[in-house]
Motif scaffolding. Sequence first.
Motif, PDB file in Angstrom:
ATOM      1  N   THR A   1      -5.658  13.138   1.448  1.00 50.16           N
ATOM      2  CA  THR A   1      -6.990  13.493   1.946  1.00 50.16           C
ATOM      3  C   THR A   1      -7.811  12.273   2.356  1.00 50.16           C
ATOM      4  OG1 THR A   1      -7.941  13.459  -0.284  1.00 50.16           O
ATOM      5  CG2 THR A   1      -7.055  15.564   0.519  1.00 50.16           C
ATOM      6  N   GLN A   2      -7.291  11.077   2.074  1.00 47.02           N
ATOM      7  CA  GLN A   2      -8.054   9.863   2.364  1.00 47.02           C
ATOM      8  C   GLN A   2      -7.317   8.927   3.316  1.00 47.02           C
ATOM      9  OE1 GLN A   2      -8.239   9.438  -1.926  1.00 47.02           O
ATOM     10  NE2 GLN A   2     -10.434   9.151  -1.806  1.00 47.02           N
ATOM     11  N   LEU A   3      -6.359   9.480   4.041  1.00 42.08           N
ATOM     12  CA  LEU A   3      -5.638   8.672   5.013  1.00 42.08           C
ATOM     13  C   LEU A   3      -6.572   8.317   6.163  1.00 42.08           C
ATOM     14  CD1 LEU A   3      -2.218  10.571   5.259  1.00 42.08           C
ATOM     15  CD2 LEU A   3      -2.787   8.607   3.826  1.00 42.08           C
TER      16      LEU A   3
ATOM     17  N   ASP B   1       0.823  -1.215   0.000  1.00 47.56           N
ATOM     18  CA  ASP B   1       0.000   0.000   0.000  1.00 47.56           C
ATOM     19  C   ASP B   1       0.857   1.265   0.000  1.00 47.56           C
ATOM     20  OD1 ASP B   1      -1.962   1.884   0.288  1.00 47.56           O
ATOM     21  OD2 ASP B   1      -2.456   1.376   2.356  1.00 47.56           O
ATOM     22  N   PHE B   2       0.923   1.907  -1.159  1.00 51.45           N
ATOM     23  CA  PHE B   2       1.638   3.178  -1.270  1.00 51.45           C
ATOM     24  C   PHE B   2       0.693   4.366  -1.122  1.00 51.45           C
ATOM     25  CE2 PHE B   2       3.999   0.011  -3.617  1.00 51.45           C
ATOM     26  CZ  PHE B   2       5.308   0.240  -3.229  1.00 51.45           C
ATOM     27  N   ALA B   3      -0.610   4.119  -1.194  1.00 52.51           N
ATOM     28  CA  ALA B   3      -1.595   5.197  -1.207  1.00 52.51           C
ATOM     29  C   ALA B   3      -1.992   5.637   0.199  1.00 52.51           C
ATOM     30  CB  ALA B   3      -2.839   4.771  -1.990  1.00 52.51           C
ATOM     31  N   GLY B   4      -2.146   4.665   1.099  1.00 55.75           N
ATOM     32  CA  GLY B   4      -2.619   4.985   2.441  1.00 55.75           C
ATOM     33  C   GLY B   4      -4.101   5.315   2.488  1.00 55.75           C
ATOM     34  N   ASN B   5      -4.812   5.011   1.409  1.00 55.82           N
ATOM     35  CA  ASN B   5      -6.231   5.321   1.307  1.00 55.82           C
ATOM     36  C   ASN B   5      -7.024   4.326   2.165  1.00 55.82           C
ATOM     37  OD1 ASN B   5      -8.968   5.244   0.335  1.00 55.82           O
ATOM     38  ND2 ASN B   5      -8.310   6.317  -1.507  1.00 55.82           N
ATOM     39  N   ALA B   6      -7.660   4.851   3.231  1.00 53.15           N
ATOM     40  CA  ALA B   6      -8.337   3.981   4.191  1.00 53.15           C
ATOM     41  C   ALA B   6      -9.483   3.200   3.551  1.00 53.15           C
ATOM     42  CB  ALA B   6      -8.852   4.810   5.364  1.00 53.15           C
ATOM     43  N   GLY B   7     -10.237   3.835   2.659  1.00 54.17           N
ATOM     44  CA  GLY B   7     -11.347   3.160   1.997  1.00 54.17           C
ATOM     45  C   GLY B   7     -10.884   2.031   1.104  1.00 54.17           C
TER      46      GLY B   7
END
Length: 361
Positions: free
Chosen positions: A271-273, A241-247
């Motif tokens: 903005t989606q961490l 996971d490079f994005a860290g996007n929780a969803g």
Amino acid sequence: MSTTTLLIRKNDLTSTRLETAEDAPLANGQVRVRVESFALTSNNITYAAFGDAMNYWQFFPTDEDGWGTIPVWGFGSVVQSLHPGVAVGERLYGYYPMASATVLTPARLSTSGFYDGASHRRELHAVYNQYLRCSADPFYTPDTEDTQALLRPLFTTSFLIDDFLADNDFFGARTMLLSSASSKTAYGTAFQLAQRPDIEVIGLTSPGNVAFCESLGCHSRVLTYDQLDQISADAACTYVDFAGNAGLRLAIHTRFANLKYSCSIGGTHVTQLGGAKDLPGPRATLFFAPAQIKKRSADWGAEGLGQRLVQAWQAFSTRAALAPSPWLVVQQHEGAEAVAASYQQVLAGQGDPRTGHILKL
């Protein structure tokens, strides 16, 4: 002399200001380095997003509560020295503030470089405290400074992620899911993984970056974030996971019942961490590159690790710069206002993923 610094509000990364202050005199044993160029990538945004949790704000502390300086990788030259082992004019590669200059306290000197021995950095990881003399650096060539600043620290992480996964037999999976696939650390990892037999590398990205990711030739498949249903739900896979996007993380943990490992690298989707508690499947585990460096230095010796890294870097950097379709096109930005504007652009995730930003204050 004076130094200009870009300050970032820690609890609101979109809020910045430029500060210029007169330089204080050096103390004995210190050197002043003019920061001549540095790279700005989504990796630096990750430093800010995890600044408190992983101590990134502590490398170059400010005097103002709530404001910090994001560390960057780049090149500088010594313009003043009160240390007998470091000469004025020496060119150094290393970890700098987003500033026009910085003061270092050289310690543990060798022919290859030194460490910053400043008291506030002693408890921070040595990997980030090392400054390399370009005259003795096997990675260095004068005509590739921009590529080095942009890709070298990211590729070092890519190399270590790939090595960590292989060292653990990919946690029993043969399908690797890479989010934020257009980011430089992600495609460096894909480049390494693509050289391993029987490993399927699936790049996950936004619709606008699919063509770029496909052009790299490192992925078995490239899918958009809403195409997870094109991967078998019972596939034995590892999430990188490079994005860290929780969803997105929740969606992957929920869909793949045979998820073997979840490796958290960065936070390009600022903005989606979100947290990683109460997820189905394995616990999301933060990857810390220095820990793998320490392990491999013990396994192979520092020289053995260095040789492997240089060999891998040369293959990767050669391909990244290869005409007529280079993976990286350098864009230069000079001056305080240009640096501030570039930061906002990278923070927002805007622009061509092929573009690499080199800045100078």
